[in-house]
Design an enzyme around this catalytic site. Structure first.
Site, PDB file in Angstrom:
ATOM      1  N   HIS A 279       0.980  -1.135   0.022  1.00  0.00           N
ATOM      2  CA  HIS A 279      -0.079   0.081  -0.147  1.00  0.00           C
ATOM      3  C   HIS A 279       0.857   1.160  -0.079  1.00  0.00           C
ATOM      4  CE1 HIS A 279       0.067   0.836   4.602  1.00  0.00           C
ATOM      5  NE2 HIS A 279      -0.075  -0.527   4.376  1.00  0.00           N
ATOM      6  N   ASP A 291       5.507   1.186   7.560  1.00  0.00           N
ATOM      7  CA  ASP A 291       4.223   0.689   6.814  1.00  0.00           C
ATOM      8  C   ASP A 291       3.774   1.621   6.054  1.00  0.00           C
ATOM      9  OD1 ASP A 291       1.607  -0.284   7.161  1.00  0.00           O
ATOM     10  OD2 ASP A 291       1.371   0.464   8.941  1.00  0.00           O
ATOM     11  N   GLU A 323      -5.571   1.953   2.040  1.00  0.00           N
ATOM     12  CA  GLU A 323      -5.330   0.655   3.021  1.00  0.00           C
ATOM     13  C   GLU A 323      -5.620   1.156   4.339  1.00  0.00           C
ATOM     14  OE1 GLU A 323      -3.483  -2.438   5.497  1.00  0.00           O
ATOM     15  OE2 GLU A 323      -3.271  -0.287   5.553  1.00  0.00           O
ATOM     16  N   GLU A 324      -5.114   2.021   4.895  1.00  0.00           N
ATOM     17  CA  GLU A 324      -5.216   2.612   6.228  1.00  0.00           C
ATOM     18  C   GLU A 324      -6.526   3.037   6.650  1.00  0.00           C
ATOM     19  OE1 GLU A 324      -3.095   1.678   8.262  1.00  0.00           O
ATOM     20  OE2 GLU A 324      -0.979   1.814   7.445  1.00  0.00           O
ATOM     21  N   ASP A 352       3.075  -6.088   3.162  1.00  0.00           N
ATOM     22  CA  ASP A 352       2.967  -5.004   4.144  1.00  0.00           C
ATOM     23  C   ASP A 352       3.743  -4.995   5.185  1.00  0.00           C
ATOM     24  OD1 ASP A 352       1.721  -3.036   5.360  1.00  0.00           O
ATOM     25  OD2 ASP A 352      -0.242  -3.848   5.509  1.00  0.00           O
ATOM     26  N   HIS A 446       2.436   3.100  13.237  1.00  0.00           N
ATOM     27  CA  HIS A 446       1.352   4.238  13.111  1.00  0.00           C
ATOM     28  C   HIS A 446       1.542   5.347  13.991  1.00  0.00           C
ATOM     29  CE1 HIS A 446      -1.940   1.364  11.404  1.00  0.00           C
ATOM     30  NE2 HIS A 446      -0.956   1.556  10.621  1.00  0.00           N
TER      31      HIS A 446
HETATM   32 ZN   LIG Z   1       0.192  -1.580   6.424  1.00  0.00          ZN
END
Ligand SMILES: [Zn+2]
Ligand SMILES: *[C@@H]1O[C@H](CO)[C@@H](O)[C@H](O)[C@H]1NC(C)=O
Ligand SMILES: *[C@@H]1O[C@H](CO)[C@@H](O)[C@H](O)[C@H]1NC(C)=O
Ligand SMILES: *[C@@H]1O[C@H](CO)[C@@H](O)[C@H](O)[C@H]1NC(C)=O
Ligand SMILES: *[C@@H]1O[C@H](CO)[C@@H](O)[C@H](O)[C@H]1NC(C)=O
Ligand SMILES: *[C@@H]1O[C@H](CO)[C@@H](O)[C@H](O)[C@H]1NC(C)=O
Ligand SMILES: *[C@@H]1O[C@H](CO)[C@@H](O)[C@H](O)[C@H]1NC(C)=O
Ligand SMILES: *[C@@H]1O[C@H](CO)[C@@H](O)[C@H](O)[C@H]1NC(C)=O
Length: 506
Positions: A279, A291, A323-324, A352, A446
């Site tokens: 992604h 990520d 994606e998120e 991922d 994140h």
């Molecule tokens: Zn991811």
């Protein structure tokens, strides 16, 4: 590496940028400067040998610079959809593939995406601030983005039917048990009955990091709450005690268009494609270099090195957006495939988070019992490869947390590898992989610190080589790999899966 001279010439040209090469094409048929016939058939070992940590890191630094474009709007680097950082990422990917000349057909798939932002929130139950209260993804704000007052009203069963909601929820706050149906359905039912907010409490001790999913005009501001905090509240509500409460969510849900980028080899059997994806977007909180900058870059690099070979089967690379926000890009892509296009995808491989600093080599435990036929053969290819390298690996649940979800639900075999997100490394895993037990696999998951320092290059190179191996294997042949059957949904998979992206939806 030893290559015959015709090939070495080709490699040199690829390195200098394909855009200059047409100058030489006058005495050759192909724009890349030589006939395709001079390329060797893709060989896994040779493709793997072309992967270098230095090249991956140069791209990681570039991606961080791109994430900084998001600073003006977000006050920190980010590549979240809609941001200048994400638009920059899309241009970068597109340009890098475009440089490879006619080896790939590139296409943009534009789609509508929803994106939620919570600016501030608070939940007070009686006279206690609820510590575990977490606003659900894509929640609307409370009325006028101001606190609302109301009594907690206990909803019957799991709140999946409107009859579970007593009339007294009107003007009050619905208190609903997690389970049976998606959070979005519960919130919608509460809204239809006039509740001013909703709380979904867990049946387990933990808190709930959930999402309401596709927005509905009936959704109300909704929190998740831990089972631990909910316990004493339910006891009192069952004794008909009143709970005067305050819910506050300052949030906005917006709709924007964003883009999936798809690149497919012009050569190779177009009716039999191996597809892989990563992604392109990050969360709003940070630059997302692990990520999923790592997977996106691995794919760019494998796509680049693959041009030095001839392929028998088509190879299709995807960089998903959204994606998120809940696997929006990959869902949209699979949903828009006509049946005959669906059937051309022999398998989908998800990449991922390839480089978590406190990594484990994780393989999705995708078996044929629960998933489309072929998923297990892919799982076994990863197992064999780690074994051949003398490396340890673990199995992780194949539970809907990344972009493979739409493929599995639509009958396409799939699988993938990862290196770990917010999970905690065990003592045993420390023995197997090094690093530090008791810490997250990715301590910056994140967060703002998911920057260039947040990758382990050793793990990244290992996994990019495995990606190269998976591509080379299926680009060469599908011998022994199950034929595709109809795109029937797998009910066994659907029954077990509680995630849709990084958040729970049920
Ligand atoms: Zn991811
Ligand atoms: C590439 O591979 C295909 C399939 O094996 C073959 O038909 C074609 O001749 C090869 N092309 C070149 C240029 O080697
Ligand atoms: C792939 O390349 C390696 C290294 O050049 C070689 O040893 C091997 O035999 C090749 N494999 C195939 C199937 O041609
Ligand atoms: C596809 O999208 C990329 C990235 O946004 C952009 O740079 C490129 O111009 C687009 N190409 C086409 C043909 O629309
Ligand atoms: C993998 O999945 C299969 C089928 O669901 C299950 O029987 C097996 O225990 C799982 N293995 C691991 C290590 O999780
Ligand atoms: C694999 O794990 C074992 C412990 O289970 C450990 O002794 C060994 O060193 C690990 N191998 C590698 C290559 O890390
Ligand atoms: C990456 O992981 C390896 C193996 O655990 C370790 O030796 C190395 O120090 C790590 N590198 C970084 C930059 O953390
Ligand atoms: C899965 O594919 C294999 C190999 O093509 C085949 O033998 C088997 O019958 C298939 N299984 C199912 C459940 O379709």
């Amino acid at each position: 590496m030893v290559f015959f001279s015709g090939f070495a010439l080709c490699a040199a040209f690829a390195g200098t940028g394909a855009l200059q090469i047409p100058l030489l094409s006058s005495h050759n048929q192909a724009p890349l400067g030589h006939p395709h016939g001079s390329k060797p058939v893709v060989n896994s070992t040779e493709l793997q040998d072309l992967i270098s940590g230095d090249r991956l890191m140069i791209r990681a630094k570039k991606m961080y610079e791109i994430a900084k474009l998001g600073e003006e709007e977000y006050n920190h680097p980010t590549r979240v959809i809609g941001s200048a950082g994400h638009i920059g990422t899309l241009s970068y990917i597109y340009e890098e593939i475009l440089k490879l000349g006619d080896y790939y057909d590139i296409s943009n798939q534009t789609f509508p995406a929803v994106s939620g932002n919570v600016f501030e929130s608070r939940l007070v139950l009686g006279d206690q601030v609820a510590k575990s209260a977490a606003p659900m993804g894509l929640t609307p704000p409370t009325k006028d983005n101001e606190p609302v007052h109301g009594d907690l009203v206990l909803v019957e069963n799991e709140g999946c039917q409107s009859t579970d909601f007593p009339d007294s929820v009107a003007g009050n706050i619905a208190f609903i048990k997690r389970g049976v149906c998606p959070f979005g359905t519960k919130s919608e039912n509460a809204g239809r009955k006039g509740a001013v907010a909703a709380i979904v409490y867990n049946y387990e001790k933990d808190s709930v990091a959930g999402t309401l999913g596709t927005p509905s005009p009936y959704h109300v501001a909704t929190f998740g709450l831990s089972g631990e905090e909910a316990g004493p509240v339910i006891e009192k509500l069952e004794k008909k005690k009143r709970f005067d409460s305050i819910a506050y969510i300052d949030a906005e849900v917006s709709q924007i268009n964003t883009v999936n980028i798809i690149a497919q080899t012009t050569e190779g059997d177009a009716d039999n494609c191996v597809m892989l994806g990563a992604h392109s977007d990050s969360v709003a909180e940070g630059p997302g270099i692990n990520d999923d900058g790592s997977g996106s870059i691995s794919l760019i690099e494998v796509a680049t090195q693959l041009t030095k070979f001839n392929v028998s089967n088509c190879v299709r690379f995807a960089w998903w957006a959204g994606e998120e926000e809940g696997l929006l890009g990959s869902d949209y892509y699979v949903a828009s495939l006509p049946e005959e296009e669906n059937a051309k995808i022999r398998l989908f491989m998800d990449y991922d988070m390839m480089a978590s600093p406190n990594f484990a080599y994780q393989i999705y435990n995708a078996t044929n019992a629960l998933n489309p036929n072929g998923s297990e053969q892919l799982r076994d290819l990863y197992i064999e490869w780690y074994k051949d390298q003398g490396l340890n690996y673990t199995f992780i649940p194949f539970d809907g947390r990344s972009d493979y979800d739409g493929f599995i639900r639509n009958g396409i075999p799939g699988g993938g590898i990862a290196t770990g997100a917010e999970g905690i490394k065990t003592k045993k895993e420390e023995e197997m992989f090094g690093g530090k037990h008791g810490s997250w696999f990715d301590p910056c998951y994140h967060q703002l610190c998911d920057d260039v320092g947040n990758v382990n290059v050793t793990a990244w190179v290992v996994n990019t080589r495995l990606i190269a191996h998976s591509v080379a294997t299926y680009a060469n042949s599908f011998k022994g790999f199950p034929e595709r059957t109809k795109s029937v949904a797998s009910s066994a998979y659907e029954k077990d899966v509680k995630y849709h992206g990084s958040k729970l939806f049920i």
